[in-house]
Design a protein around this motif. Structure first.
Motif, PDB file in Angstrom:
ATOM      1  N   THR A   1     -27.415   3.141  -7.627  1.00 24.42           N
ATOM      2  CA  THR A   1     -25.737   3.546  -7.879  1.00 24.42           C
ATOM      3  C   THR A   1     -25.433   2.912  -8.962  1.00 24.42           C
ATOM      4  O   THR A   1     -25.974   1.743  -9.355  1.00 24.42           O
ATOM      5  CB  THR A   1     -25.044   2.918  -6.575  1.00 24.42           C
ATOM      6  OG1 THR A   1     -25.694   1.500  -6.366  1.00 24.42           O
ATOM      7  CG2 THR A   1     -25.428   3.594  -5.117  1.00 24.42           C
ATOM      8  N   SER A   2     -24.327   3.206  -9.508  1.00 22.76           N
ATOM      9  CA  SER A   2     -23.514   2.751 -10.566  1.00 22.76           C
ATOM     10  C   SER A   2     -24.723   2.621 -12.069  1.00 22.76           C
ATOM     11  O   SER A   2     -24.646   1.686 -12.706  1.00 22.76           O
ATOM     12  CB  SER A   2     -23.186   1.113 -10.538  1.00 22.76           C
ATOM     13  OG  SER A   2     -22.226   1.248  -9.480  1.00 22.76           O
ATOM     14  N   ASN A   3     -25.540   3.365 -12.053  1.00 28.64           N
ATOM     15  CA  ASN A   3     -26.376   3.679 -13.440  1.00 28.64           C
ATOM     16  C   ASN A   3     -25.973   4.466 -14.166  1.00 28.64           C
ATOM     17  O   ASN A   3     -25.254   5.450 -13.849  1.00 28.64           O
ATOM     18  CB  ASN A   3     -27.753   4.230 -12.864  1.00 28.64           C
ATOM     19  CG  ASN A   3     -28.644   2.989 -12.505  1.00 28.64           C
ATOM     20  OD1 ASN A   3     -29.269   2.247 -13.099  1.00 28.64           O
ATOM     21  ND2 ASN A   3     -28.774   2.686 -10.984  1.00 28.64           N
ATOM     22  N   LYS A   4     -26.012   4.355 -15.401  1.00 28.55           N
ATOM     23  CA  LYS A   4     -25.683   5.329 -16.424  1.00 28.55           C
ATOM     24  C   LYS A   4     -26.671   6.247 -16.557  1.00 28.55           C
ATOM     25  O   LYS A   4     -27.278   6.639 -17.741  1.00 28.55           O
ATOM     26  CB  LYS A   4     -25.248   4.616 -17.762  1.00 28.55           C
ATOM     27  CG  LYS A   4     -24.237   3.520 -17.630  1.00 28.55           C
ATOM     28  CD  LYS A   4     -23.767   2.931 -19.125  1.00 28.55           C
ATOM     29  CE  LYS A   4     -22.530   1.851 -18.798  1.00 28.55           C
ATOM     30  NZ  LYS A   4     -22.228   1.205 -20.170  1.00 28.55           N
ATOM     31  N   ILE A   5     -26.781   7.047 -15.587  1.00 32.45           N
ATOM     32  CA  ILE A   5     -27.807   8.129 -15.681  1.00 32.45           C
ATOM     33  C   ILE A   5     -27.488   9.202 -16.354  1.00 32.45           C
ATOM     34  O   ILE A   5     -28.289   9.752 -17.636  1.00 32.45           O
ATOM     35  CB  ILE A   5     -28.170   8.562 -14.316  1.00 32.45           C
ATOM     36  CG1 ILE A   5     -28.604   7.496 -13.223  1.00 32.45           C
ATOM     37  CG2 ILE A   5     -29.072   9.903 -14.287  1.00 32.45           C
ATOM     38  CD1 ILE A   5     -28.950   8.129 -11.971  1.00 32.45           C
ATOM     39  N   THR A   6     -26.198   9.882 -16.159  1.00 28.56           N
ATOM     40  CA  THR A   6     -25.807  11.074 -17.014  1.00 28.56           C
ATOM     41  C   THR A   6     -26.771  12.295 -17.024  1.00 28.56           C
ATOM     42  O   THR A   6     -27.868  12.285 -16.296  1.00 28.56           O
ATOM     43  CB  THR A   6     -25.609  10.788 -18.563  1.00 28.56           C
ATOM     44  OG1 THR A   6     -26.730  10.794 -19.256  1.00 28.56           O
ATOM     45  CG2 THR A   6     -24.915   9.430 -18.802  1.00 28.56           C
ATOM     46  N   ASP A   7     -26.238  13.458 -17.515  1.00 28.83           N
ATOM     47  CA  ASP A   7     -26.935  14.649 -17.596  1.00 28.83           C
ATOM     48  C   ASP A   7     -28.438  14.767 -18.126  1.00 28.83           C
ATOM     49  O   ASP A   7     -29.346  15.600 -17.887  1.00 28.83           O
ATOM     50  CB  ASP A   7     -26.081  15.876 -17.914  1.00 28.83           C
ATOM     51  CG  ASP A   7     -25.186  16.132 -16.940  1.00 28.83           C
ATOM     52  OD1 ASP A   7     -25.411  15.977 -15.647  1.00 28.83           O
ATOM     53  OD2 ASP A   7     -24.153  16.880 -17.207  1.00 28.83           O
ATOM     54  N   GLU A   8     -28.562  13.734 -19.264  1.00 29.63           N
ATOM     55  CA  GLU A   8     -29.801  13.610 -19.812  1.00 29.63           C
ATOM     56  C   GLU A   8     -31.045  13.235 -19.110  1.00 29.63           C
ATOM     57  O   GLU A   8     -31.906  13.787 -19.227  1.00 29.63           O
ATOM     58  CB  GLU A   8     -29.673  12.372 -20.772  1.00 29.63           C
ATOM     59  CG  GLU A   8     -28.687  12.611 -21.697  1.00 29.63           C
ATOM     60  CD  GLU A   8     -28.446  11.337 -22.911  1.00 29.63           C
ATOM     61  OE1 GLU A   8     -29.739  10.910 -23.031  1.00 29.63           O
ATOM     62  OE2 GLU A   8     -27.441  10.928 -23.287  1.00 29.63           O
ATOM     63  N   SER A   9     -30.865  12.802 -17.717  1.00 32.17           N
ATOM     64  CA  SER A   9     -31.975  12.447 -16.891  1.00 32.17           C
ATOM     65  C   SER A   9     -32.008  13.866 -15.721  1.00 32.17           C
ATOM     66  O   SER A   9     -32.612  13.336 -14.687  1.00 32.17           O
ATOM     67  CB  SER A   9     -31.778  11.037 -16.265  1.00 32.17           C
ATOM     68  OG  SER A   9     -31.965  10.061 -17.135  1.00 32.17           O
ATOM     69  N   ALA A  10     -31.225  14.589 -15.900  1.00 29.01           N
ATOM     70  CA  ALA A  10     -31.283  15.577 -14.910  1.00 29.01           C
ATOM     71  C   ALA A  10     -32.549  16.177 -14.570  1.00 29.01           C
ATOM     72  O   ALA A  10     -32.804  16.558 -13.503  1.00 29.01           O
ATOM     73  CB  ALA A  10     -29.929  16.665 -15.069  1.00 29.01           C
ATOM     74  N   PHE A  11     -33.274  16.645 -15.526  1.00 30.69           N
ATOM     75  CA  PHE A  11     -34.524  17.439 -15.352  1.00 30.69           C
ATOM     76  C   PHE A  11     -35.533  16.417 -14.583  1.00 30.69           C
ATOM     77  O   PHE A  11     -36.068  16.771 -13.687  1.00 30.69           O
ATOM     78  CB  PHE A  11     -35.078  17.667 -16.864  1.00 30.69           C
ATOM     79  CG  PHE A  11     -36.190  18.613 -16.696  1.00 30.69           C
ATOM     80  CD1 PHE A  11     -36.159  19.942 -16.260  1.00 30.69           C
ATOM     81  CD2 PHE A  11     -37.451  18.297 -17.021  1.00 30.69           C
ATOM     82  CE1 PHE A  11     -37.302  20.655 -15.997  1.00 30.69           C
ATOM     83  CE2 PHE A  11     -38.601  19.129 -16.955  1.00 30.69           C
ATOM     84  CZ  PHE A  11     -38.368  20.351 -16.433  1.00 30.69           C
ATOM     85  N   PRO A  12     -35.771  15.187 -15.094  1.00 27.56           N
ATOM     86  CA  PRO A  12     -36.683  14.369 -14.108  1.00 27.56           C
ATOM     87  C   PRO A  12     -36.243  14.151 -12.998  1.00 27.56           C
ATOM     88  O   PRO A  12     -37.165  13.938 -12.050  1.00 27.56           O
ATOM     89  CB  PRO A  12     -37.168  13.004 -15.320  1.00 27.56           C
ATOM     90  CG  PRO A  12     -35.950  13.119 -16.026  1.00 27.56           C
ATOM     91  CD  PRO A  12     -35.528  14.635 -16.297  1.00 27.56           C
TER      92      PRO A  12
END
Length: 231
Positions: free
Chosen positions: A111-122
């Motif tokens: 939670t509350s990580n700046k994951i964004t769509d950049e990490s969607a694939f992994p």
């Protein structure tokens, strides 16, 4: 020890105690202003811990490497609450790749990580490969429609995940519909939380008009004031 400001020397003392620990099974140092090096020390020493919570701290390369090592070595860890994505998505990708074949962690909170769509694939790849994870919390992580698409594709084949929290993200109508269709295929997910995202009331109605979806999905668009008590 939640919501404290712990100095590095104190963290080192805790980590040394963990190395000889025979009784403690749960450790929570959430929101304790722990930096990368200190977090790495705690994680490296937590081999015998079952539940480790280090959310809302500062993670970097050292703590990510330590988390990967823990996943490979520990035979006891079942619950992890970490904040990895705040530094760079590279760290999150590395962690997710390591989690793909893990056989002990049943509950993961990012939670509350700046994951964004950049990490969607992994993220999607991890859910396709992992056969152990039962609860995953990715709330408040800036996930959008692209992330929802990859997660939805993974859910079509995942048969172990039971609860998934995607609340307080940036998922719009398109992303919500990807998840809707995935749940028509996946009958293992008992609870999907997608409240407080970027869809509108028309999307909410689609879920609520389906009796099965009403039972399995927490849905409330951003203007609603309905709060969830599940997480």
């Amino acid at each position: 020890m939640n919501t404290n400001f712990i100095k590095h020397d104190s963290v080192i003392s805790v980590s040394k105690a963990l190395l000889v620990n025979k009784t403690l099974t749960e450790l929570s140092l959430t929101h304790s202003n722990i930096k990368d090096e200190s977090a790495a020390a705690i994680i490296s020493a937590a081999i015998g811990i079952k539940k480790l919570c280090l959310g809302l701290n500062e993670f970097g390369d050292k703590s990510t490497d330590a988390a990967l090592s823990l996943l490979k070595i520990s035979r006891t860890i079942t619950k992890l609450h970490l904040k990895i994505g705040r530094v760079r998505n590279k760290n999150l990708k590395t962690f997710l790749d390591g989690l793909a074949d893990n056989t002990t962690v049943k509950e993961l909170r990012l939670t509350s990580n700046k994951i964004t769509d950049e990490s969607a694939f992994p993220l999607g790849n991890m859910l396709k490969a992992n056969k152990t994870l039962q609860k995953l919390n990715l709330s408040n992580s800036r996930l959008g429609n692209k992330s929802a698409k990859f997660i939805a594709e993974a859910l079509e084949t995942n048969t172990t995940l039971v609860e998934l929290n995607l609340g307080k993200n940036q998922i719009g109508h398109e992303g919500a519909m990807f998840l809707y269709r995935a749940l028509e295929i996946n009958k293992t997910i008992a609870l999907l939380d997608i409240e407080y995202n970027k869809y509108d009331d028309s999307t909410e109605r689609i879920f609520k008009e389906n009796e099965e979806m009403r039972k399995r999905v927490i849905v409330a668009y951003t203007s609603n004031k309905i709060a969830s008590s599940h997480y």
